[in-house]
Write a protein that holds these residues in place. Structure first.
Motif, short mmCIF file in Angstrom:
data_model
loop_
_atom_site.label_atom_id
_atom_site.label_comp_id
_atom_site.label_asym_id
_atom_site.label_seq_id
_atom_site.Cartn_x
_atom_site.Cartn_y
_atom_site.Cartn_z
N ALA A 1 0.99 -1.23 -0.10
CA ALA A 1 -0.13 0.02 -0.07
C ALA A 1 0.89 1.34 0.07
O ALA A 1 0.38 2.25 -0.04
CB ALA A 1 -1.07 -0.13 1.23
N ALA A 2 2.17 1.15 -0.01
CA ALA A 2 2.92 2.40 0.24
C ALA A 2 3.82 2.95 -0.90
O ALA A 2 4.78 3.55 -0.62
CB ALA A 2 3.84 2.18 1.41
N GLN A 3 3.32 2.36 -2.19
CA GLN A 3 4.14 3.03 -3.06
C GLN A 3 4.91 4.41 -3.11
O GLN A 3 5.91 4.82 -3.38
CB GLN A 3 3.56 2.68 -4.47
N ASP A 4 3.73 5.51 -3.03
CA ASP A 4 4.25 6.60 -3.29
C ASP A 4 5.16 7.34 -1.88
O ASP A 4 6.04 7.98 -2.29
CB ASP A 4 2.78 7.74 -3.01
N SER A 5 4.84 6.55 -0.64
CA SER A 5 5.80 7.30 0.39
C SER A 5 7.06 6.46 0.30
O SER A 5 7.78 7.25 0.56
CB SER A 5 4.87 6.89 1.64
N LEU A 6 7.00 5.41 -0.15
CA LEU A 6 8.10 4.79 -0.22
C LEU A 6 9.12 5.39 -1.37
O LEU A 6 10.70 5.76 -0.92
CB LEU A 6 8.35 3.18 -1.02
N ILE A 7 8.67 5.93 -2.43
CA ILE A 7 9.43 6.54 -3.49
C ILE A 7 9.77 7.97 -2.93
O ILE A 7 11.01 8.41 -3.33
CB ILE A 7 8.53 6.50 -4.72
N ASP A 8 8.69 8.31 -2.22
CA ASP A 8 9.10 9.88 -1.49
C ASP A 8 10.39 9.74 -0.55
O ASP A 8 11.27 10.66 -0.70
CB ASP A 8 7.97 10.46 -0.94
N LYS A 9 10.43 8.70 0.00
CA LYS A 9 11.61 8.71 0.75
C LYS A 9 13.02 8.38 0.09
O LYS A 9 13.89 8.92 0.32
CB LYS A 9 11.34 7.34 1.79
N CYS A 10 12.89 7.59 -1.10
CA CYS A 10 14.16 7.21 -1.82
C CYS A 10 14.46 8.52 -2.40
O CYS A 10 15.63 8.77 -2.71
CB CYS A 10 13.80 6.25 -2.88
N GLU A 11 13.19 9.38 -2.95
CA GLU A 11 13.81 10.61 -3.66
C GLU A 11 14.52 11.62 -2.75
O GLU A 11 15.50 12.00 -3.09
CB GLU A 11 12.42 11.33 -4.19
N LYS A 12 14.01 11.55 -1.46
CA LYS A 12 14.63 12.46 -0.47
C LYS A 12 16.13 12.17 -0.35
O LYS A 12 17.08 12.94 -0.18
CB LYS A 12 14.14 12.44 0.74
N ARG A 13 16.33 10.53 0.07
CA ARG A 13 17.74 10.03 0.45
C ARG A 13 18.64 10.39 -0.97
O ARG A 13 19.80 10.63 -0.72
CB ARG A 13 17.30 8.54 0.50
N TYR A 14 18.00 10.27 -2.08
CA TYR A 14 18.99 10.51 -3.33
C TYR A 14 19.65 11.97 -3.42
O TYR A 14 20.74 12.30 -3.50
CB TYR A 14 18.02 10.37 -4.44
N TYR A 15 18.48 12.98 -2.94
CA TYR A 15 18.96 14.32 -2.91
C TYR A 15 20.01 14.59 -1.79
O TYR A 15 21.18 15.24 -1.90
CB TYR A 15 17.72 15.37 -2.59
N GLN A 16 19.91 13.90 -0.58
CA GLN A 16 20.48 14.02 0.25
C GLN A 16 21.98 13.41 0.23
O GLN A 16 22.99 13.99 0.39
CB GLN A 16 20.20 13.05 1.59
#
Length: 571
Positions: free
Chosen positions: A300-315
């Motif tokens: 159920a968590a596709q969007d939130s998972l990808i959002d976390k990955c996006e932030k980690r990528y920028y970090q």
């Protein structure tokens, strides 16, 4: 580098055991995900590497420990880890466009196949769960479960069995190779096992043996549970050169298979035989709601998972060092090495070991971006292979998997958390004199040079014949000897930094303050039963003391209450 958590036992075991390899480290420091910490981080201003302004990590509980921290650490210029990470998640020029074009589609594929596997396993568990009480695992399945329990420190196994198992495992060539791999990555695992042949030949030998062992073990386990990527294995057997991510994936899978062989057919099997497990014990460990919720969350968590990955990528792009910064720190690292060596007499064998120590550096943002893309592609392929095999799992296999998912802590950021290291992961494999340097040390040399000196201190602690008085002194300051190695490394770091200040006019900051700033509560005592480090505030005081600075009255009062020996000096 670990791929799918759904590569079942291979991936689960590898993920667990790679963290147990014989290295001294800074505890894989991560930012504590507390609401309080996040709220505090949101009020802080992002700083750049060039900033030398003090930042306020001040605490206001009014406790004596907090007052000691405030007095001791008021001059730091680096925010605590939560604030640092929070301040670096905004994309720079071009970052979002690249992510959306190149990485988001791969993450969507990764999420889709992960959710498909979660759906299959959840469905099978719900169907088979009523019959779990009647299931009897076969001997290989039972040993697989015991192995995971042993490696995760489960209370379901006697402590002495766990100790014997780890001791026996630590003597194996694959464990030693994994220790080096954990520090150096790349082709280290295969080259350590086969040092006299080319990387291609070594990779062939590792893959060939792993596949032969995998076939035997899967027959004993009753299902195709252990898996190595078919595409990577095929290339290895054809003696085609693998790229860095492929060889790391093969190494992790091969290690997981070798570990299971050790516990199912090797010397570890006899150790596990001492622990008797009944189905009732497994049912007690199995937490149906927890396991099913894990899979439901993944579905159920596709969007939130990808959002976390996006932030980690920028970090990552904002925090990992550019080539120029890395080159500058390499020069500083050699200076630290030279000053460390100058503290030892020529007759001390540790001096030669310091000279021969090798450093493994963090990737640049460009290298991280390429590696992440390659890893995502490999992950999608390997998990797709797993989905195809899942239908062959019988009831006992599903029960085994359910028990294992109950025993192993699940990573809420499993989608990309294993691909990007935002921990403070400086580490030393003292027996091999190999040192891993983290992004933090390179980007913030005002503490990074001292952290590197600490890692060199582990080499000295392991080989020196001239530092016994200091080694005994630091152990006498604590109630437990388990902190001795880390406390000695801190002491040696202090001595190196004093020499750098005197000879090279290098200034340093108290890295103990950096770590302590992320603590929920502060004390001179470490409440963890497994952490080999003294508490962060204790370490901060030792560093302050070792650098020849006056101890604030608040810290003296705290030491009088909690550990009067904390203010003893070791020369």
């Amino acid at each position: 580098m670990k791929h799918s958590r759904f590569a079942f036992i291979t991936g689960l075991l590898t993920t667990t055991v790679l963290t147990l390899s014989a290295c001294k480290n800074e505890g894989e420091r991560t930012a504590p995900p507390t609401d309080k910490a996040k709220a505090a981080a949101a009020t802080k201003t992002a700083i750049t590497d060039a900033d030398a302004r003090p930042v306020s990590n001040a605490r206001n509980s009014g406790s004596l420990a907090d007052q000691c921290f405030n007095d001791l650490c008021k001059d730091t210029t680096i925010p605590e880890l939560v604030s640092l990470l929070e301040s670096k998640q905004t994309p720079g020029p071009g970052m979002k466009d690249y992510f959306d074009k190149n990485l988001r589609p791969l993450l969507n594929q990764k999420v889709a196949v992960t959710q498909e596997m979660a759906k299959i396993l959840l469905s099978r568990i719900e169907v088979e769960e009523p019959g779990f009480a009647a299931i009897r695992l076969n001997p290989a399945q039972e040993k697989a479960v015991k192995a995971i329990m042993l490696l995760t420190g489960s209370d379901s196994l006697p402590h002495e069995v766990g100790l014997q198992g780890i001791t026996a495992l630590s003597q194996t060539d694959v464990y030693k190779a994994s220790g080096k791999f954990g520090i150096k990555k790349g082709a280290t695992y295969v080259q350590t096992l086969y040092p006299n042949v080319s990387v291609v030949e070594a990779t062939y030998e590792v893959a060939n043996k792993a596949l032969e062992t995998q076939k035997i073990l899967n027959e004993q386990l009753g299902s195709p549970l252990l898996t190595m990527s078919e595409e990577i294995a095929t290339k290895a057997l054809k003696k085609e050169a693998l790229d860095n991510e492929e060889i790391e994936a093969l190494s992790s899978s091969a290690y997981g298979i070798a570990l299971f062989d050790f516990f199912i057919r090797g010397k570890g099997a006899a150790v596990l035989e001492q622990a008797k497990l009944q189905t009732s014990d497994l049912l007690k460990l199995y937490n149906g709601s927890k396991v099913k919720n894990t899979f439901k969350q993944r579905m159920a968590a596709q969007d939130s998972l990808i959002d976390k990955c996006e932030k980690r990528y920028y970090q990552t792009l904002n925090l990992y060092p550019q080539e120029q910064t890395l080159t500058a720190f390499k020069e500083k690292a050699e200076l630290v090495r030279q000053r460390a060596m100058s503290l030892l007499p020529d007759s001390d064998p540790a001096k030669a070991k310091l000279k021969d120590s090798t450093f493994t550096w963090p990737k640049t943002p460009t290298e991280m971006t390429r590696a992440w893309g390659n890893t995502l592609k490999l992950g999608v392929k390997s998990e797709t292979e797993e989905v195809k095999k899942a239908a062959a799992y019988d009831a006992s296999t599903i029960f085994t998997m359910a028990v294992l998912y109950s025993a192993i802590p699940q990573d809420s950021n499993f989608l990309c958390g294993e691909m990007i290291d935002l921990n403070v992961s400086d580490a030393t494999l003292a027996s091999d004199t190999s040192i891993k340097v983290s992004w933090l040390s390179v980007r913030y040399p005002q503490i990074g040079m001292a952290i590197l000196a600490h890692e060199l201190g582990h080499v000295v602690d392991n080989f020196s014949n001239s530092m016994s008085n200091q080694q005994l002194c630091v152990r006498d300051k604590q109630t437990s000897g388990k902190y001795g190695a880390e406390d000695f490394a801190d002491l040696f770091s202090n001595q190196v930094m004093v020499a750098l200040a005197k000879t090279d006019h290098v200034t340093t900051q108290n890295f103990g303050c950096f770590f302590a700033a992320s603590n929920e509560t502060l004390s001179l005592k470490n409440e963890s039963s497994t952490d080999p480090h003294s508490s962060d505030l204790f370490r901060a005081i030792q560093i302050h003391l070792g650098l020849g600075k006056d101890i604030p009255q608040s810290c003296s009062s705290l030491a009088a209450q909690e550990n009067p020996k904390a203010l003893n000096t070791c020369h």
